[in-house]
Design a protein around this motif. Structure first.
Motif, PDB file in Angstrom:
ATOM      1  N   LEU A 231     -56.660  46.618  70.187  1.00  0.00           N
ATOM      2  CA  LEU A 231     -56.531  44.663  70.050  1.00  0.00           C
ATOM      3  C   LEU A 231     -56.771  44.958  68.412  1.00  0.00           C
ATOM      4  CD1 LEU A 231     -58.360  41.824  70.320  1.00  0.00           C
ATOM      5  CD2 LEU A 231     -60.974  43.666  69.938  1.00  0.00           C
ATOM      6  N   VAL A 232     -57.270  45.757  67.903  1.00  0.00           N
ATOM      7  CA  VAL A 232     -57.736  45.761  66.155  1.00  0.00           C
ATOM      8  C   VAL A 232     -55.818  45.831  65.936  1.00  0.00           C
ATOM      9  CG1 VAL A 232     -59.878  46.414  66.037  1.00  0.00           C
ATOM     10  CG2 VAL A 232     -58.070  47.815  65.863  1.00  0.00           C
ATOM     11  N   ARG A 233     -54.802  46.210  66.447  1.00  0.00           N
ATOM     12  CA  ARG A 233     -53.663  46.469  66.543  1.00  0.00           C
ATOM     13  C   ARG A 233     -52.932  45.405  66.238  1.00  0.00           C
ATOM     14  NH1 ARG A 233     -52.725  50.541  68.649  1.00  0.00           N
ATOM     15  NH2 ARG A 233     -51.907  50.539  71.105  1.00  0.00           N
ATOM     16  N   ASP A 234     -52.888  44.406  67.321  1.00  0.00           N
ATOM     17  CA  ASP A 234     -52.231  43.501  67.575  1.00  0.00           C
ATOM     18  C   ASP A 234     -52.945  41.876  68.491  1.00  0.00           C
ATOM     19  OD1 ASP A 234     -50.501  41.572  67.970  1.00  0.00           O
ATOM     20  OD2 ASP A 234     -48.946  42.308  69.055  1.00  0.00           O
ATOM     21  N   PRO A 235     -54.274  41.804  67.657  1.00  0.00           N
ATOM     22  CA  PRO A 235     -55.499  41.033  67.698  1.00  0.00           C
ATOM     23  C   PRO A 235     -54.778  39.514  68.786  1.00  0.00           C
ATOM     24  CG  PRO A 235     -55.554  40.546  66.303  1.00  0.00           C
ATOM     25  CD  PRO A 235     -54.822  42.218  66.482  1.00  0.00           C
ATOM     26  N   THR A 236     -53.511  38.955  68.256  1.00  0.00           N
ATOM     27  CA  THR A 236     -52.767  38.111  68.628  1.00  0.00           C
ATOM     28  C   THR A 236     -52.299  38.377  70.063  1.00  0.00           C
ATOM     29  OG1 THR A 236     -52.556  36.583  66.458  1.00  0.00           O
ATOM     30  CG2 THR A 236     -51.405  35.790  67.965  1.00  0.00           C
ATOM     31  N   THR A 237     -51.631  39.294  69.950  1.00  0.00           N
ATOM     32  CA  THR A 237     -50.811  39.218  71.439  1.00  0.00           C
ATOM     33  C   THR A 237     -52.015  39.984  72.526  1.00  0.00           C
ATOM     34  OG1 THR A 237     -48.896  40.100  70.210  1.00  0.00           O
ATOM     35  CG2 THR A 237     -49.153  41.337  72.574  1.00  0.00           C
ATOM     36  N   THR A 238     -53.117  40.863  72.081  1.00  0.00           N
ATOM     37  CA  THR A 238     -53.247  41.779  73.004  1.00  0.00           C
ATOM     38  C   THR A 238     -54.343  40.506  73.389  1.00  0.00           C
ATOM     39  OG1 THR A 238     -54.220  43.215  71.764  1.00  0.00           O
ATOM     40  CG2 THR A 238     -55.203  43.006  73.476  1.00  0.00           C
ATOM     41  N   LEU A 239     -54.885  39.333  72.884  1.00  0.00           N
ATOM     42  CA  LEU A 239     -56.403  38.014  73.603  1.00  0.00           C
ATOM     43  C   LEU A 239     -55.285  37.275  74.120  1.00  0.00           C
ATOM     44  CD1 LEU A 239     -58.253  37.876  70.690  1.00  0.00           C
ATOM     45  CD2 LEU A 239     -58.226  39.084  72.839  1.00  0.00           C
ATOM     46  N   ALA A 240     -53.687  37.191  73.754  1.00  0.00           N
ATOM     47  CA  ALA A 240     -53.095  36.407  74.853  1.00  0.00           C
ATOM     48  C   ALA A 240     -52.641  36.586  75.923  1.00  0.00           C
ATOM     49  CB  ALA A 240     -51.350  36.307  73.268  1.00  0.00           C
ATOM     50  N   GLY A 241     -52.861  37.961  76.105  1.00  0.00           N
ATOM     51  CA  GLY A 241     -52.316  39.027  76.824  1.00  0.00           C
ATOM     52  C   GLY A 241     -53.745  38.786  78.006  1.00  0.00           C
ATOM     53  N   VAL A 242     -55.048  37.985  77.695  1.00  0.00           N
ATOM     54  CA  VAL A 242     -56.405  38.352  78.063  1.00  0.00           C
ATOM     55  C   VAL A 242     -56.178  37.153  78.324  1.00  0.00           C
ATOM     56  CG1 VAL A 242     -58.545  38.363  77.673  1.00  0.00           C
ATOM     57  CG2 VAL A 242     -57.243  40.467  76.776  1.00  0.00           C
ATOM     58  N   ALA A 243     -56.188  36.004  77.566  1.00  0.00           N
ATOM     59  CA  ALA A 243     -56.299  34.652  78.041  1.00  0.00           C
ATOM     60  C   ALA A 243     -55.165  33.823  79.154  1.00  0.00           C
ATOM     61  CB  ALA A 243     -56.143  33.982  77.345  1.00  0.00           C
ATOM     62  N   ALA A 244     -53.693  34.878  79.442  1.00  0.00           N
ATOM     63  CA  ALA A 244     -52.754  34.352  80.367  1.00  0.00           C
ATOM     64  C   ALA A 244     -53.559  35.456  81.276  1.00  0.00           C
ATOM     65  CB  ALA A 244     -51.595  35.268  79.965  1.00  0.00           C
ATOM     66  N   PHE A 245     -54.072  35.920  81.606  1.00  0.00           N
ATOM     67  CA  PHE A 245     -54.614  36.901  82.600  1.00  0.00           C
ATOM     68  C   PHE A 245     -55.643  36.374  83.620  1.00  0.00           C
ATOM     69  CE2 PHE A 245     -57.940  39.716  84.563  1.00  0.00           C
ATOM     70  CZ  PHE A 245     -57.229  40.176  85.651  1.00  0.00           C
ATOM     71  N   ALA A 246     -56.343  35.148  82.573  1.00  0.00           N
ATOM     72  CA  ALA A 246     -57.588  34.760  82.625  1.00  0.00           C
ATOM     73  C   ALA A 246     -57.155  33.376  83.175  1.00  0.00           C
ATOM     74  CB  ALA A 246     -58.662  34.973  81.172  1.00  0.00           C
ATOM     75  N   GLY A 247     -56.093  32.574  83.452  1.00  0.00           N
ATOM     76  CA  GLY A 247     -55.681  31.729  83.432  1.00  0.00           C
ATOM     77  C   GLY A 247     -56.155  30.725  82.772  1.00  0.00           C
TER      78      GLY A 247
END
Length: 296
Positions: A231-247
Motif C-alpha cells: 500500500l505505501v509503496r504504490d497506494p494508487t495502484t494498490t487501491l485501484a486494484g482493491v476498488a476493482a475487486f470491490a466492484g
C-alpha cells in the motif's frame, strides 16, 4: 458493479482503517457512519454520507486530519468534526442483529435478515452500489458474514507484525482494551508481571490466525490479500486494484477520488524505537508467521 458488501479484515494497526476510509472516498461506496452508530435502528441516516461527499475539503480534514492520519489521538476533536459523517466500525449495527463483540459468529439469537436489511438500507440511502466495512471483530466472524452475504468479498490487509506490535503499544486505547484471546486488558496483563511486548506480538499472531481460519471458508474469487508494505509503496495502484475487486470503478471521478490522501511509510519505526530485548521477545512469538508471510 456489485451490491454485495466488502469486508476489510486484518490485525489492528495494519492500515485497515486507512484503507477503509480511502475506499469510502469512492463515489459509489457507502459505509456505516458515526450517525448510524449512534442510532443503529435508523440505518436511513446513511443518507448523510451524501452530504460528506459534497464537502471534499472538510471530508479530507475530518477523516484524515488533512491527509495521512486515519485516527486522531491525544486530543478531543471539535464538535463539528465529531458531527461530520465519517466511516466507523459500527459495532451497534452488528449488535442490533444479535452479533456480540466477543463471539466467533456462532452465538445463538443472530438475526441475519436484520443485518442484511440494515446493510441494504444504508447502501441505498447513501446512493451507493457497494457498502464497505472494517470491523476488527469481523476477523472472527467471517463464516457468519458469509452466511449473511454469500457473495460478499473480503480484503485481507497484512503488515509486518513487529511494526504492529510497536503501533499497538503506542495508541491511547490499547492499555484498557480487553484483548479477546486472553480475556484481560494490557494493563491487567502487566499487573500480573507479564511482558507487554509478548501481548502485543501475540495479538498480531492471534488476529492473523483468526482471519486466515475464517477465509478458508471463502472462495478464492471472493478474497483479496494486500499488505501495508504494498500500500505505501504504490497506494494508487494498490487501491485501484482493491476498488476493482470491490466492484467499484477505479477510474471514477476521473481517477481522482484519492486526491489529497497521503500514505507515509511508518513501517521501519520498530527498527529505530525497539531495543534488542523487545525485538527478541516479539520475534520469538511471531517468528513462524513472520517467516511464513515473508517478513524475515
Amino acid at each position: 458493479m456489485s451490491e454485495a458488501p466488502v469486508f476489510l479484515v486484518g490485525a489492528p494497526r495494519s492500515a485497515t482503517s486507512l484503507v477503509y476510509k480511502a475506499l469510502c472516498l469512492h463515489p459509489d461506496a457507502s459505509y456505516i457512519s458515526n450517525w448510524v452508530r449512534r442510532a443503529p435502528f435508523v440505518p436511513q441516516l446513511a443518507a448523510l454520507n451524501r452530504a460528506a461527499a459534497r464537502m471534499p475539503t472538510l471530508r479530507l480534514e475530518t477523516w484524515f486530519s488533512g491527509g495521512d492520519n486515519a485516527y486522531v489521538y491525544g486530543r478531543r476533536r471539535p464538535v463539528w468534526q465529531r458531527a461530520f459523517p465519517m466511516p466507523v466500525e459500527g459495532e451497534p449495527i452488528y449488535a442490533r442483529a444479535g452479533i456480540g463483540g466477543d463471539t466467533n459468529g456462532l452465538n445463538r439469537g443472530v438475526d441475519l435478515e436484520r443485518l442484511r436489511s440494515s446493510f441494504t438500507t444504508m447502501r441505498r440511502a447513501a446512493g451507493a452500489s457497494t457498502l464497505v466495512n472494517k470491523r476488527v471483530a469481523n476477523n472472527r466472524r467471517i463464516p457468519l458474514l458469509l452466511d449473511a452475504f454469500p457473495d460478499a468479498r473480503f480484503v485481507e490487509i497484512v503488515r509486518d507484525g513487529r511494526a504492529v506490535a510497536l503501533s499497538l503499544a503506542n495508541v491511547d486505547w490499547w492499555p484498557d482494551t480487553v484483548v479477546w484471546w486472553c480475556g484481560m486488558t494490557p494493563r491487567q496483563w502487566e499487573a500480573e508481571g507479564r511482558d507487554p511486548w509478548e501481548l502485543c506480538a501475540r495479538t498480531w499472531v492471534e488476529e492473523l490466525h483468526a482471519t486466515e481460519h475464517g477465509l478458508r471458508a471463502v472462495s478464492e474469487r471472493q478474497q483479496l490479500s494486500i499488505s501495508y508494505e504494498q500500500l505505501v509503496r504504490d497506494p494508487t495502484t494498490t487501491l485501484a486494484g482493491v476498488a476493482a475487486f470491490a466492484g467499484l470503478d477505479p477510474d471514477a471521478s476521473a481517477g481522482q477520488w484519492l486526491a489529497g490522501v497521503q500514505f507515509p511509510d511508518r513501517n521501519d519505526a520498530w527498527r529505530q524505537r525497539l531495543d534488542a530485548e523487545a525485538i527478541a521477545t516479539i520475534e520469538a512469538v511471531e517468528g513462524e508467521d513472520l517467516r511464513r508471510r515473508g517478513y524475515v
